[in-house]
Design a protein around this motif. Sequence first.
Motif, PDB file in Angstrom:
ATOM      1  N   VAL A 103      -0.383  11.190 -15.695  1.00  0.00           N
ATOM      2  CA  VAL A 103      -0.655   9.860 -16.256  1.00  0.00           C
ATOM      3  C   VAL A 103       0.552   9.360 -17.045  1.00  0.00           C
ATOM      4  O   VAL A 103       0.929   8.187 -16.941  1.00  0.00           O
ATOM      5  N   VAL A 104       1.180  10.242 -17.811  1.00  0.00           N
ATOM      6  CA  VAL A 104       2.372   9.846 -18.571  1.00  0.00           C
ATOM      7  C   VAL A 104       3.482   9.404 -17.620  1.00  0.00           C
ATOM      8  O   VAL A 104       4.111   8.352 -17.827  1.00  0.00           O
TER       9      VAL A 104
ATOM     10  N   MET B  82       0.821  -1.196   0.000  1.00  0.00           N
ATOM     11  CA  MET B  82       0.000   0.000   0.000  1.00  0.00           C
ATOM     12  C   MET B  82       0.866   1.261   0.000  1.00  0.00           C
ATOM     13  O   MET B  82       0.581   2.197  -0.711  1.00  0.00           O
ATOM     14  N   ILE B  83       1.919   1.246   0.804  1.00  0.00           N
ATOM     15  CA  ILE B  83       2.812   2.394   0.864  1.00  0.00           C
ATOM     16  C   ILE B  83       3.479   2.600  -0.497  1.00  0.00           C
ATOM     17  O   ILE B  83       3.635   3.725  -0.953  1.00  0.00           O
TER      18      ILE B  83
ATOM     19  N   LEU C  10       1.968   7.031  -6.649  1.00  0.00           N
ATOM     20  CA  LEU C  10       0.976   8.042  -7.003  1.00  0.00           C
ATOM     21  C   LEU C  10       1.477   9.446  -6.691  1.00  0.00           C
ATOM     22  O   LEU C  10       1.274  10.372  -7.476  1.00  0.00           O
ATOM     23  N   LEU C  11       2.134   9.604  -5.550  1.00  0.00           N
ATOM     24  CA  LEU C  11       2.696  10.905  -5.187  1.00  0.00           C
ATOM     25  C   LEU C  11       3.795  11.322  -6.164  1.00  0.00           C
ATOM     26  O   LEU C  11       3.830  12.468  -6.619  1.00  0.00           O
ATOM     27  N   ILE C  12       4.661  10.384  -6.517  1.00  0.00           N
ATOM     28  CA  ILE C  12       5.717  10.684  -7.482  1.00  0.00           C
ATOM     29  C   ILE C  12       5.102  11.051  -8.828  1.00  0.00           C
ATOM     30  O   ILE C  12       5.566  11.982  -9.500  1.00  0.00           O
ATOM     31  N   SER C  13       4.045  10.356  -9.232  1.00  0.00           N
ATOM     32  CA  SER C  13       3.376  10.659 -10.500  1.00  0.00           C
ATOM     33  C   SER C  13       2.773  12.059 -10.476  1.00  0.00           C
ATOM     34  O   SER C  13       2.885  12.816 -11.443  1.00  0.00           O
ATOM     35  N   PHE C  14       2.137  12.414  -9.365  1.00  0.00           N
ATOM     36  CA  PHE C  14       1.509  13.723  -9.241  1.00  0.00           C
ATOM     37  C   PHE C  14       2.550  14.839  -9.259  1.00  0.00           C
ATOM     38  O   PHE C  14       2.409  15.825  -9.981  1.00  0.00           O
ATOM     39  N   VAL C  15       3.620  14.664  -8.501  1.00  0.00           N
ATOM     40  CA  VAL C  15       4.694  15.666  -8.468  1.00  0.00           C
ATOM     41  C   VAL C  15       5.423  15.698  -9.808  1.00  0.00           C
ATOM     42  O   VAL C  15       5.769  16.771 -10.321  1.00  0.00           O
TER      43      VAL C  15
END
Length: 103
Positions: free
Chosen positions: A83-84, A1-2, A8-13
């Motif tokens: 997303v990329v 989960m972590i 997801l955090l890395i993708s967003f940033v």
Amino acid sequence: MISMARLLLISFVGGGGALLLEYLLARFIPILGIVFWIPTLVALSILEDCGLPTLQGSSDGWPMATTLGAIIAVIAWWLIWSVVVAIVLWRTRHQKEKSANAL
């Protein structure tokens, strides 16, 4: 989960970083910025046809984004770049797992 939350955090940033790079590219090399401007203009024109006030006229005749249009464009590009980045991270992770299992 972590691990998933971290990706997801890395993708967003990473999407934000790519958006910043896109902005700098358009700002300092305007001819390359057209690659991003035309799809943005098309998308905002579609939203304008649906009734959202996303474009306004300018003195040179080209449409400019309103504040709402600019916000929509930034959010859309940020999501696209996120997303990329997520796809690149997923493929890299998948390739590493695949090569580790092959050994």
